[in-house]
Every structure is written in C-alpha cells, then in structure tokens.
Design an enzyme around this catalytic site. Structure first.
Site, PDB file in Angstrom:
ATOM      1  N   TYR A 190      48.881  28.352  46.315  1.00 60.09           N
ATOM      2  CA  TYR A 190      49.918  29.119  47.005  1.00 60.09           C
ATOM      3  C   TYR A 190      50.957  28.267  47.732  1.00 60.09           C
ATOM      4  O   TYR A 190      52.134  28.305  47.412  1.00 60.09           O
ATOM      5  CB  TYR A 190      49.270  30.121  47.981  1.00 60.09           C
ATOM      6  CG  TYR A 190      48.332  31.062  47.269  1.00 60.09           C
ATOM      7  CD1 TYR A 190      48.805  31.961  46.328  1.00 60.09           C
ATOM      8  CD2 TYR A 190      46.960  31.024  47.499  1.00 60.09           C
ATOM      9  CE1 TYR A 190      47.954  32.807  45.629  1.00 60.09           C
ATOM     10  CE2 TYR A 190      46.097  31.869  46.807  1.00 60.09           C
ATOM     11  CZ  TYR A 190      46.596  32.758  45.875  1.00 60.09           C
ATOM     12  OH  TYR A 190      45.760  33.577  45.189  1.00 60.09           O
ATOM     13  N   SER A 192      43.153  40.854  36.046  1.00 59.82           N
ATOM     14  CA  SER A 192      42.345  41.141  37.224  1.00 59.82           C
ATOM     15  C   SER A 192      41.938  42.605  37.242  1.00 59.82           C
ATOM     16  O   SER A 192      42.759  43.483  36.988  1.00 59.82           O
ATOM     17  CB  SER A 192      43.138  40.819  38.492  1.00 59.82           C
ATOM     18  OG  SER A 192      42.310  40.926  39.619  1.00 59.82           O
ATOM     19  N   HIS A 237      50.491  36.644  48.631  1.00 59.22           N
ATOM     20  CA  HIS A 237      49.125  36.403  48.156  1.00 59.22           C
ATOM     21  C   HIS A 237      48.341  35.332  48.920  1.00 59.22           C
ATOM     22  O   HIS A 237      47.109  35.291  48.825  1.00 59.22           O
ATOM     23  CB  HIS A 237      49.206  36.018  46.676  1.00 59.22           C
ATOM     24  CG  HIS A 237      48.034  36.448  45.861  1.00 59.22           C
ATOM     25  ND1 HIS A 237      46.753  36.502  46.364  1.00 59.22           N
ATOM     26  CD2 HIS A 237      47.929  36.827  44.567  1.00 59.22           C
ATOM     27  CE1 HIS A 237      45.929  36.909  45.406  1.00 59.22           C
ATOM     28  NE2 HIS A 237      46.609  37.111  44.315  1.00 59.22           N
ATOM     29  N   SER A 282      28.757  46.872  30.593  1.00 65.50           N
ATOM     30  CA  SER A 282      29.582  46.706  31.791  1.00 65.50           C
ATOM     31  C   SER A 282      30.999  47.187  31.496  1.00 65.50           C
ATOM     32  O   SER A 282      31.623  46.706  30.540  1.00 65.50           O
ATOM     33  CB  SER A 282      29.605  45.232  32.187  1.00 65.50           C
ATOM     34  OG  SER A 282      30.838  44.889  32.774  1.00 65.50           O
ATOM     35  N   PRO A 310      51.591  40.228  44.344  1.00 62.32           N
ATOM     36  CA  PRO A 310      51.336  41.469  43.594  1.00 62.32           C
ATOM     37  C   PRO A 310      51.957  42.686  44.291  1.00 62.32           C
ATOM     38  O   PRO A 310      52.319  42.639  45.470  1.00 62.32           O
ATOM     39  CB  PRO A 310      49.805  41.579  43.597  1.00 62.32           C
ATOM     40  CG  PRO A 310      49.307  40.260  44.114  1.00 62.32           C
ATOM     41  CD  PRO A 310      50.382  39.731  45.007  1.00 62.32           C
TER      42      PRO A 310
END
Length: 628
Positions: free
Chosen positions: A98, A556, A334, A430, A111
């Site tokens: 970052y 994600s 973030h 899953s 995001p």
C-alpha cells in the site's frame, strides 16, 4: 500492543481491557518451513510456465536451497524477525502493498461497495437516509469504543479484531516516496465530528452533544439540511479530486496545498474526522440491467470530473456515498483494512437503518415542534480552501487524469440468480472453491490457457494478521478445464476431475489461513535480502517468478448478510478484478477490466462465468447423489 510503525497513532497509549486481552491471546504468525514453501512454489508454477522454464527454475531453487546457502541465511533472518516482532509480516505488507505503491488509489487500490438500490429520488430522501446511515455507523463506533464488538471466529478459531480499530478517524497522507496513515482514534481527545461533502464543498459536522451523547437521527437530519442549503453553488473548485492523482504527483501538490494555513487546517479536519459522507449529485439514468454496474463506477471513481469524482477525499479510510437518485454504497482506502471488517460494519449499518424510524415529517410546523425542546445546534463549519493559480493548475491536471481513468475502466456487476451456496453445498463442495473453479473454466474457455490467479485469504487467526494468497490456478483446475468441453470424455471422469479441483482449492485455502501459503513467505525472504543488503537470489529474478506474480485474475470472496457486492479494479493492465458475495440462492459478482487492453473484456468474462457455473451444476446433477 505496539502500534504498527507505519501507522502513526496520535497517541500510542492503548486502553487496556477486553480487546487487549483478546489480542494477546492470539498466536503469532508462523514462518513456514523453507523447503515446504519452495516445493509448493514449484507445484504452483506447473500449470503456468513451460516445462523448459520450470526446469530452469528447479535448478535455481536447488541452488537457493544449498545447505548454508542464501535460502537458509534469509530464512534464519526471517525467523529472528518473527521472534522479535508481534507479526513479522504486517509492517512489511502495509509498506509494500500500500504505502510504497505509487499508482493512484482510485481504481488501482481502493475498493467500492454497492448497497441495494434505495427507494428515494429526491434531496429529502437522500438526507433522510444519510442521517440514518451516520447514526448507524456511530452506533457501530460505540461498540468499538466500548470494546463490546463481538469477537469473530473462523472454523472455531477467534480472529484478530485490530482492523476495526484502524478504520475510523484515520486517513492516508501522501509522501514523496512513501505514504503514511494517520490514526486519531486513540488520541487523548478523539475526534467528535465527521466530514460531509456536497457540491465539492466540505463541512465539519459535530455528531456528539456537549454532554458527550450522540446526536439523534433527527438532529443529524437538521444539520445535513443546513449543509445542503449552504452548498447549493455548483461552480466550486473540486479540491478533493487532487487525491485521485498518482501518489508522487499528489505528494507534490499536497506539500504546496498545505503551505497555506487555512488549507492545512481544512485538510487536517478531513484527515481527523471519524469518516466522510459524500452527498452526490444525480447522474444520468441507465437501464435497470446496467444500474448496479453504473453504481459500482460511482463507488470506485465517481463518474469523472463532470459528475462526482470531485465530491470525494480518496485518501479517507471510509467514505459513505449517497446519491440523490438512490445510488448508495461506500469507497474505502485499503491500507488499514481488508473487505470483511468493512462489510461487517456495512451489515450493522444496513440493519440499523432499516430498524430506525425518523420522526421528522415534511410539514414544517411539525418539524419545528419536534425541534423545540432540543438545544439549538451550531451551524456546521464549512472548510475553506484558498485556491492559488498553482493549485488550480493541479486540479485541472487531476481532472484530466481522472477522466482518462474513468474512460479506461469497465465494470460489470451481475446477479447470478440460478443458484447460490445451496447447490455446491448440496453436493458437499465448498461454495468458494466451486466458484473459483468456475472462474478458471471461464478463463480457460476464453484464452485456452490458465493464468496466475490471486484470491485473498485471511490471516486474522494470527495477531495483526492481514492476508495471504490462495493460488486458484492449479494443475487440478487446469486438468478439469481441459477435459470439461471434450465430448470424448465420460461424465464420470469430468465429475471426478471437478471434485479433485474443488478439493485442491479447499486444501490450499486451509493451508493459507493457517499461515502456510507461499506468497507472503517468498515476499518476506525477498525483503529480508534487501534488508540484509545481500544480492537478490536468482530465483526472484527469474522469468517464472515474474509470471507467478502477474495476476491476470485478482479475485476475492467478500461474503455479507446484506445483498451487496464489493468491486475493485484489475491489478495488472491485461487483467481482471473479480469480487463476489455468495448468498444462499444467488451470487453477486463484480468483474472489472481495462478498455485500453484489447485482450480483456469484462462483459465476456462475466457471461463466461455464468455459463461455467451453469455447466458445472448440470455436470454434477447428472451424477447420482450417492456417488458424490
């Protein structure tokens, strides 16, 4: 708990109590065994590089693992670091992922979250909802302040709650080579105000009364009305757009901006504020089908300098965005936190807003009656900026660059309505692994190859844990993708390969959340070499390493109770960003790509993902349940 050295707490004293006791009970992040990571790295490369490249990497790896060689020395250095520190990775990760990152935070790092569309279409509805939302976030803040936030668990293990203490009263600050994050939450006098921006004009809104109690929703509503009515001019300079620039450019403009005392005080007020609320102007209407995709763009960049991109302070950790047309969501910087704590706050706020009733009525006399017993509230303070010709020039440049970014980003938000977690679960698979294998299949069908794929895994089982990488592209997912569309292969073989790919993904996920994945360990070894001032081992200068780190698919899973979806931009020019929220009977997806890359197409991948999920469901449904 020693605060992270790159996050500047205004006061380093922590309040002892339940939170601290919980944190101290968490295990420290382990350093995985060196040979284990190196062997797993070679396995990860298998579907990604040619046999010739892999053979070359094997030789370099053997050299790296020579007894008494570079690998062993760097591993020992890492182990020493792990022994000394609360978390050997967290400072390095904050810095490399970052604060050292020089691209704009807009699109490339921050995001957005799109909330369900709201049923209002005017100023009154916008302000009403904003008041409820502010009260909801402050209600969540009270739980953080009182240390009554319920501890979260994953597979029976309690999780680190540190990120919740980083997202309020915090802000990123640009620097010439590296940024920093300032956090005022633990100051002797923590901030008692939020910032509100409307028509590019920023205001300080005190949200606590003189006796320390929170303002009521009605009081917040009245204050927002005052803000709205005193910011009707639409010709103001969009000072906030400066925060969307390349970080070095913004650092220079920032140094110039805060030379002026008034400007410096205004910027510091934004940085200190608990969070920011952006009251957005309406944007041109689009079809219902495109509504969510357009809303995602509003959350990510604001639609360009003509629309709401100047109605932001992109360095602010939390910005809640409420449009006059019912579009709402948030954007977050973030550096201090991952998606799950943000979405947990969103779930709380959405539940709060749906349960609270506003006493205010449109009838002015009744409004006055409600207000009479209340102590008159001070006028929210408008933040002033002195715009010099040089700052004006910086703003114009930022507008141009923002509009280039806006034209380049394509985002498609789709609601996959055919099934959700229910179908994979009914086949004892899953749901996350099922979705990731579908994504591998969709990509393979488009490009006839697989690619380096990143899925974030939480390391919050460990103290100050952030993330590691789940490598979704495996030899098993590639074998399944190759076989799926081969008409000569029997159904039973395809199902067996699908099951194997899903199990491999699940196994990698379990390994990652236990702190045994490869990516952060490899990063640590590389950074240890830099810190030790030794020559970089050849294994990190290798073509295979560059391929492995070039994530054409950055993905994600961010599950929420709320029917929302998170979105983010691709991490490479020829890549995709894919985020999803699997609900019980449907899945929300956001797929992003850059228009400037002729190879990628967000709409095509989104459609391909839908097709892959349906084809995989049809495949498993062909097998008798007993055999699965």
């Amino acid at each position: 708990m020693s605060p992270c050295s790159l996050v500047r707490p205004v006061s380093a004293t922590m309040i002892p109590g339940r939170y601290l006791a919980h944190q101290e009970g968490l295990p420290k992040l382990p350093v995985p065994p060196l040979r284990q990571t190196c062997e797993r790295y070679l396995a990860v490369l298998e579907p990604l590089v040619s046999e010739q490249e892999l053979e070359h990497t094997r030789k370099l790896m053997a050299e790296f693992l020579t007894p008494g060689g570079a690998g062993e020395r760097l591993q020992k250095g890492l182990e020493r670091r792990a022994h000394k520190m609360e978390n050997w990775l967290s400072d390095w990760w904050l810095q490399t992922a970052y604060l050292d990152f020089r691209m704009p935070v807009v699109v490339h790092s921050s995001p957005g979250v799109v909330l369900p569309r709201l049923e209002f279409s005017d100023r009154q509805g916008q302000i009403r909802f904003a008041a409820k939302l502010i009260a909801g976030v402050l209600d969540f803040k009270t739980m953080i302040d009182n240390e009554t936030l319920p501890v979260e668990y994953l597979g029976g293990n309690s999780l680190c709650m540190n990120q919740y203490y980083q997202v309020l009263c915090s802000c990123r600050v640009p620097g010439p080579r590296r940024d920093s994050v300032v956090n005022h939450a633990r100051a002797k006098r923590p901030p008692t105000f939020i910032t509100v921006v409307h028509n590019y004009q920023f205001f300080v809104l005190e949200v606590y009364s003189s006796d320390g109690s929170l303002l009521t929703v009605d009081q917040i509503y009245m204050q927002l009305e005052k803000i709205w009515n005193s910011s009707l001019q639409t010709n103001k300079e969009p000072i906030g757009i400066l925060t969307s620039q390349h970080r070095n450019t913004w650092a220079k403009a920032y140094a110039n901006l805060i030379k002026d005392k008034t400007n410096k005080e205004s910027v510091q007020a934004i940085q200190k504020s608990i969070f920011t609320v952006c009251l957005d102007a309406p944007v041109p209407r689009v079809s219902d089908e495109m509504y969510r995709s357009r809303a995602a763009l509003q959350m990510l960049h604001g639609g360009g300098s003509r629309w709401n991109s100047g109605n932001r302070w992109f360095d602010k950790t939390l910005q809640f965005i409420i449009g006059e047309d019912g579009t709402c969501g948030l954007s977050y910087e973030h550096a201090p936190a991952e998606g799950p704590p943000i979405v947990s706050m969103v779930d709380h706020v959405v539940e709060y807003t749906s349960n609270i009733f506003l006493n205010l009525l449109p009838d002015r006399k009744k409004t006055e009656m409600v207000r009479t017993p209340l102590v008159p509230l001070p006028m929210p303070q408008k933040l002033r900026f002195n715009i010099t010709p040089e700052i004006k020039k910086d703003i114009e440049k930022a507008k141009q660059n923002m509009n280039i970014m806006v034209h380049d980003l394509d985002v498609r938000v789709i609601v996959f309505s055919h099934f959700g977690k229910n179908v994979p679960k009914s086949h004892k698979m899953s749901p996350d692994a099922f979705i990731q294998v579908a994504l591998q299949l969709a990509y393979f069908r488009m490009y006839q190859r697989c690619c380096s794929t990143y899925e974030s895994a939480s390391l919050r089982m460990f103290r100050l844990g952030r993330t590691d990488t789940i490598r979704s592209a495996s030899i098993d997912s590639l074998n399944f993708s190759r076989t799926m569309d081969d008409p000569s292969k029997p159904v039973a073989e395809k199902v067996a390969l699908l099951e194997k790919a899903v199990k491999a993904h699940r196994a990698y996920t379990d390994m990652a959340i236990r702190g045994e994945a490869i990516d952060r360990h490899l990063l640590g070894l590389r950074l240890q070499a830099i810190e030790d001032l030794v020559s970089m081992p050849k294994v990190f200068m290798d073509t295979s390493y560059a391929v492995a780190m070039h994530y054409n698919l950055s993905t994600s899973q961010v599950p929420a109770k709320t029917d929302c979806v998170m979105c983010f931009g691709p991490v490479v020019p020829d890549g995709y960003g894919v985020c999803y929220n699997p609900m019980e009977e449907h899945i929300n997806f956001a797929v992003s790509a850059f228009n400037s890359c002729s190879e990628t197409n967000a709409a095509r991948l989104a459609q391909g993902l839908e097709d892959a999920l349906l084809d995989m469901r049809d495949l498993v449904e062909q097998m008798p349940r007993a055999k699965l």
